[in-house]
Design a protein around this motif. Structure first.
Motif, PDB file in Angstrom:
ATOM      1  N   GLY A 151      12.520   5.770   6.889  1.00  0.00           N
ATOM      2  CA  GLY A 151      13.193   4.505   6.583  1.00  0.00           C
ATOM      3  C   GLY A 151      12.295   3.544   5.831  1.00  0.00           C
ATOM      4  O   GLY A 151      12.722   2.877   4.882  1.00  0.00           O
ATOM      5  N   TYR A 152      11.041   3.484   6.252  1.00  0.00           N
ATOM      6  CA  TYR A 152      10.062   2.605   5.592  1.00  0.00           C
ATOM      7  C   TYR A 152       9.838   3.049   4.149  1.00  0.00           C
ATOM      8  O   TYR A 152       9.783   2.241   3.220  1.00  0.00           O
ATOM      9  CB  TYR A 152       8.764   2.660   6.392  1.00  0.00           C
ATOM     10  CG  TYR A 152       7.739   1.590   6.067  1.00  0.00           C
ATOM     11  CD1 TYR A 152       8.115   0.298   5.720  1.00  0.00           C
ATOM     12  CD2 TYR A 152       6.383   1.883   6.155  1.00  0.00           C
ATOM     13  CE1 TYR A 152       7.162  -0.679   5.453  1.00  0.00           C
ATOM     14  CE2 TYR A 152       5.423   0.913   5.902  1.00  0.00           C
ATOM     15  CZ  TYR A 152       5.810  -0.366   5.550  1.00  0.00           C
ATOM     16  OH  TYR A 152       4.865  -1.328   5.290  1.00  0.00           O
ATOM     17  N   LEU A 153       9.751   4.361   3.969  1.00  0.00           N
ATOM     18  CA  LEU A 153       9.540   4.907   2.630  1.00  0.00           C
ATOM     19  C   LEU A 153      10.716   4.605   1.712  1.00  0.00           C
ATOM     20  O   LEU A 153      10.541   4.190   0.565  1.00  0.00           O
ATOM     21  CB  LEU A 153       9.321   6.416   2.701  1.00  0.00           C
ATOM     22  CG  LEU A 153       9.247   7.131   1.348  1.00  0.00           C
ATOM     23  CD1 LEU A 153       7.967   6.747   0.612  1.00  0.00           C
ATOM     24  CD2 LEU A 153       9.323   8.633   1.523  1.00  0.00           C
ATOM     25  N   LEU A 154      11.935   4.825   2.198  1.00  0.00           N
ATOM     26  CA  LEU A 154      13.121   4.603   1.365  1.00  0.00           C
ATOM     27  C   LEU A 154      13.230   3.146   0.931  1.00  0.00           C
ATOM     28  O   LEU A 154      13.665   2.844  -0.185  1.00  0.00           O
ATOM     29  CB  LEU A 154      14.375   5.041   2.109  1.00  0.00           C
ATOM     30  CG  LEU A 154      14.523   6.551   2.338  1.00  0.00           C
ATOM     31  CD1 LEU A 154      15.759   6.851   3.172  1.00  0.00           C
ATOM     32  CD2 LEU A 154      14.590   7.299   1.014  1.00  0.00           C
ATOM     33  N   THR A 155      12.837   2.227   1.813  1.00  0.00           N
ATOM     34  CA  THR A 155      12.838   0.805   1.450  1.00  0.00           C
ATOM     35  C   THR A 155      11.849   0.550   0.315  1.00  0.00           C
ATOM     36  O   THR A 155      12.151  -0.174  -0.648  1.00  0.00           O
ATOM     37  CB  THR A 155      12.464  -0.057   2.670  1.00  0.00           C
ATOM     38  OG1 THR A 155      13.377   0.205   3.734  1.00  0.00           O
ATOM     39  CG2 THR A 155      12.529  -1.542   2.315  1.00  0.00           C
ATOM     40  N   ALA A 156      10.670   1.164   0.420  1.00  0.00           N
ATOM     41  CA  ALA A 156       9.654   1.008  -0.622  1.00  0.00           C
ATOM     42  C   ALA A 156      10.130   1.605  -1.942  1.00  0.00           C
ATOM     43  O   ALA A 156       9.940   1.013  -3.017  1.00  0.00           O
ATOM     44  CB  ALA A 156       8.356   1.663  -0.177  1.00  0.00           C
ATOM     45  N   ALA A 209       0.830  -1.204   0.000  1.00  0.00           N
ATOM     46  CA  ALA A 209       0.000   0.000   0.000  1.00  0.00           C
ATOM     47  C   ALA A 209       0.866   1.256   0.000  1.00  0.00           C
ATOM     48  O   ALA A 209       0.562   2.235  -0.690  1.00  0.00           O
ATOM     49  CB  ALA A 209      -0.924   0.000   1.220  1.00  0.00           C
ATOM     50  N   LEU A 210       1.957   1.222   0.762  1.00  0.00           N
ATOM     51  CA  LEU A 210       2.863   2.368   0.798  1.00  0.00           C
ATOM     52  C   LEU A 210       3.446   2.636  -0.581  1.00  0.00           C
ATOM     53  O   LEU A 210       3.528   3.790  -1.025  1.00  0.00           O
ATOM     54  CB  LEU A 210       3.987   2.124   1.807  1.00  0.00           C
ATOM     55  CG  LEU A 210       5.104   3.175   1.833  1.00  0.00           C
ATOM     56  CD1 LEU A 210       4.537   4.563   2.134  1.00  0.00           C
ATOM     57  CD2 LEU A 210       6.176   2.797   2.837  1.00  0.00           C
ATOM     58  N   GLN A 211       3.847   1.590  -1.296  1.00  0.00           N
ATOM     59  CA  GLN A 211       4.402   1.770  -2.634  1.00  0.00           C
ATOM     60  C   GLN A 211       3.368   2.397  -3.567  1.00  0.00           C
ATOM     61  O   GLN A 211       3.693   3.282  -4.368  1.00  0.00           O
ATOM     62  CB  GLN A 211       4.868   0.422  -3.185  1.00  0.00           C
ATOM     63  CG  GLN A 211       6.125  -0.114  -2.529  1.00  0.00           C
ATOM     64  CD  GLN A 211       6.660  -1.334  -3.232  1.00  0.00           C
ATOM     65  OE1 GLN A 211       5.895  -2.110  -3.833  1.00  0.00           O
ATOM     66  NE2 GLN A 211       7.957  -1.540  -3.185  1.00  0.00           N
ATOM     67  N   GLN A 212       2.131   1.962  -3.450  1.00  0.00           N
ATOM     68  CA  GLN A 212       1.080   2.496  -4.318  1.00  0.00           C
ATOM     69  C   GLN A 212       0.778   3.956  -3.993  1.00  0.00           C
ATOM     70  O   GLN A 212       0.617   4.785  -4.906  1.00  0.00           O
ATOM     71  CB  GLN A 212      -0.171   1.625  -4.176  1.00  0.00           C
ATOM     72  CG  GLN A 212       0.009   0.244  -4.772  1.00  0.00           C
ATOM     73  CD  GLN A 212      -0.939  -0.788  -4.202  1.00  0.00           C
ATOM     74  OE1 GLN A 212      -1.568  -0.564  -3.155  1.00  0.00           O
ATOM     75  NE2 GLN A 212      -1.066  -1.926  -4.860  1.00  0.00           N
ATOM     76  N   VAL A 213       0.730   4.287  -2.714  1.00  0.00           N
ATOM     77  CA  VAL A 213       0.492   5.681  -2.312  1.00  0.00           C
ATOM     78  C   VAL A 213       1.654   6.561  -2.764  1.00  0.00           C
ATOM     79  O   VAL A 213       1.453   7.669  -3.281  1.00  0.00           O
ATOM     80  CB  VAL A 213       0.291   5.784  -0.787  1.00  0.00           C
ATOM     81  CG1 VAL A 213       0.305   7.249  -0.346  1.00  0.00           C
ATOM     82  CG2 VAL A 213      -1.021   5.140  -0.382  1.00  0.00           C
ATOM     83  N   ALA A 214       2.890   6.075  -2.563  1.00  0.00           N
ATOM     84  CA  ALA A 214       4.064   6.850  -2.959  1.00  0.00           C
ATOM     85  C   ALA A 214       4.077   7.100  -4.463  1.00  0.00           C
ATOM     86  O   ALA A 214       4.352   8.216  -4.929  1.00  0.00           O
ATOM     87  CB  ALA A 214       5.342   6.125  -2.535  1.00  0.00           C
TER      88      ALA A 214
END
Length: 218
Positions: free
Chosen positions: A43-48, A8-13
């Motif tokens: 950190g979570y965002l950068l991984t995504a 979900a984070l990848q899709q939102v980003a």
């Protein structure tokens, strides 16, 4: 903070990067700005984003002090394909964002004009243009090449007042009635004192820009 799943984070980003590039005309967004939009930790965002880069949906632009991201043509096609389908996650994200914007507009309009608070989106091209214009005016005053009838003392005072407007426009929240009242007094004064000069014209142009953005009379 509600934790998004990794997918979900990848899709939102991706959606936020798409909207920034296609709708706002801003190609690169810093990780901090994207975290605020997506509602997640850095950190979570950068991984995504790293995995999205491997899938050629995202590209990085790194400097010594910051790291920003941009959606690629492959990423744009991927998002746009999803936006066509009402059941696709990108369509759902779009609908949620639009609903939030509508509800926020209703809340803002219900507040008395004198107490209205506006959040400044510094990724908005109009806000960027206002900030750039006020900075340019400040430089013009301090250089002192075309000040009209402004004396040295008046020019110094004018520069200080313009700097206050700059600080307000760089802030996250402003009260339009307050900044409008200050801008009218200051910029009209500069415009009158430097009538016909570059500084006077720039001051009135900035005032018109502020008035148009906040929807106020000047």
């Amino acid at each position: 903070m509600k934790q998004l799943s990794f997918d979900a984070l990848q899709q939102v980003a991706l959606y936020e990067l798409y909207m920034s590039t296609v709708m706002d005309g801003i190609q690169f967004i810093t990780a901090d700005q994207l975290c605020e939009r997506a509602g997640c930790t850095k950190g979570y965002l950068l991984t995504a984003l790293t995995e999205l880069e491997e899938r050629t949906f995202v590209k990085y632009n790194s400097t010594a002090t910051s790291r920003s991201s941009s959606i690629t043509p492959n990423g744009i096609r991927y998002v746009e394909k999803g936006l066509i389908d009402p059941k696709n996650v990108f369509s759902q994200i779009r609908d949620q964002r639009e609903k939030y914007d509508e509800e926020r507009t209703i809340v803002v309009r219900s507040v008395p004009a004198s107490d209205r608070i506006v959040r400044l989106d510094h990724n908005n091209p109009q806000v960027e243009e206002m900030v750039a214009t006020v900075q340019d005016l400040k430089v013009k005053i301090r250089m002192g090449n075309d000040l009209g009838d402004l004396t040295a003392e008046e020019a110094q005072a004018a520069a200080q007042e313009v700097e206050q407007i700059e600080l307000a426009l760089k802030g996250e929240f402003v009260r339009p009635e307050q900044i409008a009242a200050f801008a009218r007094k200051s910029l009209k004064w500069i415009g009158d004192k430097a009538a016909g000069a570059a500084v006077g014209k720039a001051a009135l142009a900035l005032l018109a820009m502020i008035a148009a953005f906040f929807g106020i009379d000047w």
